[in-house]
Design an enzyme around this catalytic site. Structure first.
Site, PDB file in Angstrom:
ATOM      1  N   GLY A   1       0.836  -1.323  -0.059  1.00  0.00           N
ATOM      2  CA  GLY A   1      -0.001  -0.017  -0.036  1.00  0.00           C
ATOM      3  C   GLY A   1       0.916   1.234   0.032  1.00  0.00           C
ATOM      4  CG  ASN A   2      -0.238   4.624  -1.516  1.00  0.00           C
ATOM      5  OD1 ASN A   2      -0.973   5.292  -0.863  1.00  0.00           O
ATOM      6  ND2 ASN A   2      -0.653   3.955  -2.743  1.00  0.00           N
ATOM      7  CE1 TYR A   3       3.779   5.145   5.620  1.00  0.00           C
ATOM      8  CE2 TYR A   3       5.302   5.797   3.451  1.00  0.00           C
ATOM      9  CZ  TYR A   3       5.046   4.977   4.961  1.00  0.00           C
ATOM     10  OH  TYR A   3       6.271   4.387   5.162  1.00  0.00           O
TER      11      TYR A   3
ATOM     12  CB  ALA B   1      -1.561   7.440  -3.942  1.00  0.00           C
TER      13      ALA B   1
END
Ligand code: PMT
Length: 401
Positions: free
Chosen positions: A210-212, A278
């Site tokens: 995943g990402n932030y 994102a």
């Protein structure tokens, strides 16, 4: 220009300690040039006298369905039609419940049910009452009906406890209304698709790539478009925030492929698409259904495959009348990379934010962006709240639709 001048405001007052603040609120409305009709619940009168309120509003205060000695009927229907807006401040837990479920046993609730105008609700109560699931469910229902909830503030409460439940200050309620009446309606009739948040790409049932992304930027854009009259379809990856505006329909997805599927379905009916999510560029090639155990094997090698590029896919489907807006999150060669994405994905506009700028990008409440149009026009937006950046982005979109 004072936007409240000449406005007909029905001020509903319920029985709570915060009713003393309604006097200041009434004075501020009158000072702003509004005409105010006070409607008070029977228990409201225990906290504040109708004499004070009628003296300030220059109108008899309405509380009962009939005037006892003359039999004169007070028409909640007429009041509801007269109002340019209704403000219920303070709104108690009991009145919120009645409003949410149509229990019309007093003049305030009947007027609310007859009102055709926007309704603003400023709750005030003890913190435990405020966070009780029934109060929260009622607020959610009321918001889903299109009412505007003016969230209570945190601080010292009449109970002696400290927490969320203080009625918002009268000055801020006035500001809220001023903002509402001066808002732009330049997206009326438009359908906007917004993507927001991260995507999670499954490795096994307990792990993902995943990402932030927090979703804050995308949700702010969705709220801004909805507040200007658009119907918004928000395709959101996993985030911990929720969209508040009733004009926003949120579709929750997890992976890039799920996001693509929802976007492809919605795209044909959309006038504008803003791709703020994102999206993970890669996903594990072979996600497994059972947890990969540390004990039983060597360090696993996770083979990745490329995810579909959602923005580029929609760019390929785009009609002349549709506007496609992308984002670029960069760490170097920012402007060059953003221009490249603008062309490659067939976008009409791209919003660049750089991870090198303090206060910009993932997670934070602020952003600093540059907006590049396909026609060469470029705008730099300095660091400000994501809500304010959303206003600037939507202003740029509106110039081109
Ligand atoms: O959510 P927040 O915490 O508020 O943070 C906001 C943000 C930093 C996530 C947001 O402002 C932002 O920059 N979003 C885009 C992040 C990104 O993925 O950028 P990119 O340069 O990798 O992608 C370019 C564009 O293609 C984006 O519009 C992206 O949505 C889209 N894309 C990317 C990959 C992919 N497989 N499909 C896509 O559609």
């Amino acid at each position: 220009m004072n936007v409240l001048k000449g406005k007909h405001i029905v001020l509903g007052i319920c029985g709570g300690i915060a009713a003393y603040k309604s006097v200041s609120l009434l004075r501020l409305f009158i000072k702003a040039g509004a005409e105010v009709q006070v409607v008070i619940t029977p228990s409201g009168k225990e906290f504040i006298t109708p004499v004070t309120l009628s003296a300030l509003s220059q109108k008899p205060v309405v509380s009962e369905f009939f005037t006892a000695n003359t039999g004169e009927w007070h028409s909640h229907v007429d009041l509801g039609l007269w109002a340019d807006c209704m403000v219920i401040a303070p709104a108690t837990a009991s009145t919120l419940g009645k409003m949410a479920h149509g229990i019309a046993d007093n003049m305030l609730v009947t007027t609310y049910l007859s009102a055709k105008s926007p309704v603003f609700i400023a709750p005030a109560m003890d913190l435990d009452m405020m966070r009780h699931p029934s109060t929260q469910a009622n607020l959610k229902l009321l918001s889903s009906y299109g009412n505007h909830i003016i969230e209570p503030a945190c601080g010292f409460l009449a109970s002696g406890l400290e927490g969320k439940g203080r009625m918002e200050e009268p000055e801020n309620i006035v500001k809220y209304l001023e903002n509402y009446f001066s808002r732009k309606c330049d997206m009326n009739g438009k359908t906007v698709l917004v993507t927001a948040g991260p995507t999670y790409e499954k490795i096994d049932p307990v792990r993902f790539i995943g990402n932030y992304s927090s979703g804050k930027m995308g949700y702010a854009i969705a709220e801004e478009c909805a507040s200007r009259g658009a119907e918004v379809i928000l395709v959101s990856g996993p985030v911990s925030i929720t969209a508040k505006h009733p004009g926003i329909r949120t579709l929750h997805v997890e992976s890039a492929r799920e996001m693509l599927a929802e976007c492809e379905k919605a795209f044909p009916i959309c006038d504008v698409v803003v791709m703020c999510a994102a999206v993970a560029d890669y996903a594990p090639a072979n996600p497994v259904d059972r947890k990969i155990k540390r004990e039983h094997q060597d360090v696993p090698v996770i083979t990745l495959v490329k995810n579909p590029d959602i923005a580029a896919t929609l760019g390929g489907m785009k009609r002349e009348s549709q506007m496609l807006v992308g984002f670029a999150l960069e760490t170097d060669n920012e402007s060059h990379n953003a221009h490249e994405k603008l062309a490659k994905k067939n976008l009409d506009m791209i919003v660049l934010n750089s991870m090198r700028d303090a206060g910009a990008g993932f997670g934070v409440n602020t952003n600093k962006v540059s907006i590049y149009h396909r026609n060469g026009c470029e705008i730099d937006v300095p660091l400000k709240s994501k809500a304010d950046v959303a206003i600037d982005i939507v202003d740029e979109i509106v110039k081109n639709i």
